[in-house]
Design an enzyme around this catalytic site. Structure first.
Site, PDB file in Angstrom:
ATOM      1  N   GLY A  47       1.292   1.645   5.256  1.00 23.82           N
ATOM      2  CA  GLY A  47       1.748   3.017   5.463  1.00 23.82           C
ATOM      3  C   GLY A  47       0.529   3.880   5.678  1.00 23.82           C
ATOM      4  CD  GLU A  48      -2.786   7.668   6.178  1.00 25.04           C
ATOM      5  OE1 GLU A  48      -2.832   7.038   7.247  1.00 25.04           O
ATOM      6  OE2 GLU A  48      -3.806   7.896   5.488  1.00 25.04           O
ATOM      7  CB  SER A  49      -4.227   4.485   1.917  1.00 26.08           C
ATOM      8  OG  SER A  49      -5.204   5.000   2.809  1.00 26.08           O
ATOM      9  CB  CYS A  79      -2.086  -2.347   6.083  1.00 25.42           C
ATOM     10  SG  CYS A  79      -2.916  -1.492   7.432  1.00 25.42           S
ATOM     11  NE  ARG A 113      -8.028   5.929   4.840  1.00 24.63           N
ATOM     12  CZ  ARG A 113      -8.131   7.065   5.531  1.00 24.63           C
ATOM     13  NH1 ARG A 113      -9.267   7.726   5.583  1.00 24.63           N
ATOM     14  NH2 ARG A 113      -7.077   7.541   6.163  1.00 24.63           N
ATOM     15  CB  ILE A 139      -0.650  -1.193  12.366  1.00 29.98           C
ATOM     16  CG1 ILE A 139       0.286  -2.271  12.920  1.00 29.98           C
ATOM     17  CG2 ILE A 139      -0.282   0.182  12.906  1.00 29.98           C
ATOM     18  CD1 ILE A 139       1.703  -2.205  12.375  1.00 29.98           C
ATOM     19  CG  HIS A 182       1.188  -4.472   8.474  1.00 27.64           C
ATOM     20  ND1 HIS A 182       1.645  -3.526   7.594  1.00 27.64           N
ATOM     21  CD2 HIS A 182       0.155  -3.896   9.124  1.00 27.64           C
ATOM     22  CE1 HIS A 182       0.933  -2.430   7.700  1.00 27.64           C
ATOM     23  NE2 HIS A 182       0.017  -2.623   8.623  1.00 27.64           N
ATOM     24  CD  GLU A 184       4.087  -5.504   5.646  1.00 25.97           C
ATOM     25  OE1 GLU A 184       3.405  -6.538   5.485  1.00 25.97           O
ATOM     26  OE2 GLU A 184       3.575  -4.372   5.778  1.00 25.97           O
TER      27      GLU A 184
HETATM   28  N1  GLN Z   1      -4.851   3.562   8.376  1.00 24.17           N
HETATM   29  C1  GLN Z   1      -3.893   3.573   7.305  1.00 24.17           C
HETATM   30  C2  GLN Z   1      -4.518   4.153   6.036  1.00 24.17           C
HETATM   31  O1  GLN Z   1      -5.617   4.616   6.053  1.00 24.17           O
HETATM   32  C3  GLN Z   1      -3.371   2.190   7.015  1.00 24.17           C
HETATM   33  C4  GLN Z   1      -2.495   1.730   8.160  1.00 24.17           C
HETATM   34  C5  GLN Z   1      -1.414   0.774   7.764  1.00 24.17           C
HETATM   35  O2  GLN Z   1      -1.066   0.602   6.594  1.00 24.17           O
HETATM   36  N2  GLN Z   1      -0.828   0.175   8.762  1.00 24.17           N
HETATM   37  O3  GLN Z   1      -3.872   4.165   5.028  1.00 24.17           O
END
Ligand code: GLN
Length: 203
Positions: A47-49, A79, A113, A139, A182, A184
């Site tokens: 997701g987005e950390s 990720c 990241r 991704i 990923h 999943e």
């Molecule tokens: N770039 C995202 C982050 O900094 C991670 C991307 C992902 O989980 N697919 O959290």
């Protein structure tokens, strides 16, 4: 039978719940401290950390998760989840109010990241994971740019491209597992199978 939890604040937690369920495990979403208290092992999704960081603090989950990890709870991060398990970030996000992104930590590594470029640079690659050749989907993926002596490097990027070859994309330290990619999303079961083994004390 262990109860698996998937941190369900943001990101692709539904896919992780499905992956674990398909392998015959019982998995529940984790959104509260009460949810966290019930589970034996935690998956932190992609997701987005920086969002997962912020929401986990707002929901009062950040410190309890840190404590469970310190107490030995098995955890797997894909990720953004890998980023959340890193002890150190090379390039944490900085919010407009100057707040610097934090992690749960647990794995003695420094993570960069978006190490492979931006969203448009998402890519797939076959790589080796504990002897299994699988399709890995990246991704905006992170990489571990430095790992401590207790960290086992499980996968690196193969191939001839000198800009990506050898970069660290899967690691394990004790009960903690992290992948830049990923499983999943790609449907490769090997990573979840390995995490289930770690949780059951079989790996
Ligand atoms: N770039 C995202 C982050 O900094 C991670 C991307 C992902 O989980 N697919 O959290």
């Amino acid at each position: 039978m262990p109860l698996f939890g998937v941190l369900a604040l943001q990101g692709d937690f539904r896919e992780h719940l499905a992956s674990l369920t398909e392998l015959g495990e019982v998995a529940v979403p984790v959104r509260t401290v009460e949810d966290l208290g019930r589970i034996d092992a935690l998956v932190i999704p992609g997701g987005e950390s920086s969002v997962i960081d912020r929401l986990s603090r707002i929901y009062g989950l950040a410190d309890p998760i840190r404590q469970r990890i310190a107490d030995g709870m098995p955890a797997y991060g894909s990720c953004a989840g890998m980023i959340m398990l890193a002890d150190r970030l090379e390039n944490p996000a900085v919010a407009s109010n100057s707040a610097v992104q934090e992690t749960f930590g647990g794995i003695d590594m420094t993570v960069r990241r978006n190490a492979f470029g931006r969203q448009v640079d998402s890519f797939e690659n076959r790589l080796d994971f504990n002897g299994v050749n699988l399709e890995a989907v990246f991704i905006r993926a992170p990489e571990a740019v430095q790992v401590g002596p207790d960290v086992e490097v499980i996968s690196t990027v193969p191939g001839a491209d000198p800009s990506s070859r050898g970069r660290i994309v899967a690691v394990r330290q004790g009960n903690l597992l992290a992948t830049s990619f990923h499983p999943e999303v790609s449907g490769s079961a090997a990573i979840h199978e390995f995490f289930i083994k770690i949780t059951r004390g079989d790996a």
